[in-house]
Design a protein around this motif. Sequence first.
Motif, PDB file in Angstrom:
ATOM      1  N   UNK A   1       8.322 -30.576 -41.698  1.00 34.92           N
ATOM      2  CA  UNK A   1       7.278 -29.524 -41.128  1.00 34.92           C
ATOM      3  C   UNK A   1       6.498 -28.912 -41.569  1.00 34.92           C
ATOM      4  N   UNK A   2       6.190 -29.121 -43.231  1.00 37.40           N
ATOM      5  CA  UNK A   2       5.026 -29.003 -43.596  1.00 37.40           C
ATOM      6  C   UNK A   2       4.016 -29.841 -44.070  1.00 37.40           C
ATOM      7  N   UNK A   3       4.795 -30.855 -44.085  1.00 39.17           N
ATOM      8  CA  UNK A   3       3.619 -32.542 -44.182  1.00 39.17           C
ATOM      9  C   UNK A   3       2.813 -32.324 -43.406  1.00 39.17           C
TER      10      UNK A   3
ATOM     11  N   UNK B   1       5.024 -37.580 -38.261  1.00 39.53           N
ATOM     12  CA  UNK B   1       7.211 -37.707 -38.698  1.00 39.53           C
ATOM     13  C   UNK B   1       6.853 -39.524 -37.716  1.00 39.53           C
ATOM     14  N   UNK B   2       6.451 -39.582 -36.612  1.00 36.48           N
ATOM     15  CA  UNK B   2       6.489 -41.360 -36.737  1.00 36.48           C
ATOM     16  C   UNK B   2       5.933 -42.227 -37.568  1.00 36.48           C
TER      17      UNK B   2
ATOM     18  N   UNK C   1       0.461 -31.998 -32.204  1.00 34.52           N
ATOM     19  CA  UNK C   1       0.595 -32.862 -32.411  1.00 34.52           C
ATOM     20  C   UNK C   1       0.333 -33.248 -33.458  1.00 34.52           C
ATOM     21  N   UNK C   2       0.260 -32.945 -34.937  1.00 34.00           N
ATOM     22  CA  UNK C   2       0.140 -33.274 -36.264  1.00 34.00           C
ATOM     23  C   UNK C   2       2.086 -33.655 -36.981  1.00 34.00           C
TER      24      UNK C   2
ATOM     25  N   UNK D   1       1.350 -45.606 -43.524  1.00 33.49           N
ATOM     26  CA  UNK D   1       0.964 -43.683 -43.248  1.00 33.49           C
ATOM     27  C   UNK D   1      -0.824 -42.972 -43.050  1.00 33.49           C
ATOM     28  N   UNK D   2      -0.632 -44.326 -44.091  1.00 35.41           N
ATOM     29  CA  UNK D   2      -2.302 -43.856 -44.554  1.00 35.41           C
ATOM     30  C   UNK D   2      -3.325 -43.987 -43.164  1.00 35.41           C
ATOM     31  N   UNK D   3      -3.346 -45.070 -42.795  1.00 34.65           N
ATOM     32  CA  UNK D   3      -4.263 -44.980 -41.514  1.00 34.65           C
ATOM     33  C   UNK D   3      -3.903 -44.291 -40.460  1.00 34.65           C
TER      34      UNK D   3
END
Length: 244
Positions: A156-158, A198-199, A192-193, A222-224
């Motif tokens: 939830x913070x990420x 998460x995905x 959306x974020x 995840x960087x992409x």
Amino acid sequence: MSEFNEFDQQGSVPNKDTGSIISHAFEMYKGVFGYAVVAMIVYLVGGFLIQTITGFNSAAIMEEVQSSGDYANFRYWETPGFSMYMTFSSLFLLLLTPLYVGLIYMVNKYNTKSPIEFSDLFIGYRQNFVNILIYSLIAGIVSSITMTFCLLPFFFVYPFLLIGYPILLFENASAMDALNKSFTIAKENYGVFLLTGFLGMLISAAGVILCFFGIILTAPFIMIVMYSTYCAFVGKPRQIMFTK
């Protein structure tokens, strides 16, 4: 790709929804896949060397935990070499962050159809290096704190940290400015974020299924996702012209 809006006939920008962002990230990942694998190999080799130096054997620890069956009460912090391993490993991971920021730079070059060079992978060490480290340190501390609470709060913070690295790279922002801007945009588009982050993490971790070594292939994804999310909500960044 019909679902993407074209900017200046060079490069694509996803719509402001999770499906479009993840699809865009997959398309972009194809263009920098080899470089992403190189970055992961550097990480794994470094991790192996640190374990060798500190005497900490993570594989042996995992076997011991599995054989004991007591996952919850295993006192891994009492393992010989653990403290030194965590210290060196954390420092190494911090110093490696600009390398992964380089992937964001490379994927933007791929998106804008600019020639990619191997040296592009190291742009994070030449541009805004200090702020990248400061931001990474702050993000690491925040992530570590949230992970101590049964991991769930981390998800939830990420989202508030999701586009910090692209902001640092493309806007040459300070660490605090990047944190504030990322937080503000995420707060206004939290749903959306949250789902995108998460995905993105789920796909990045999916390589574990492939006998663990598959993580080399998937972890940098995840960087992409960060880049594609930035494009969706901030816009496609202009290509940085770095003078060697």
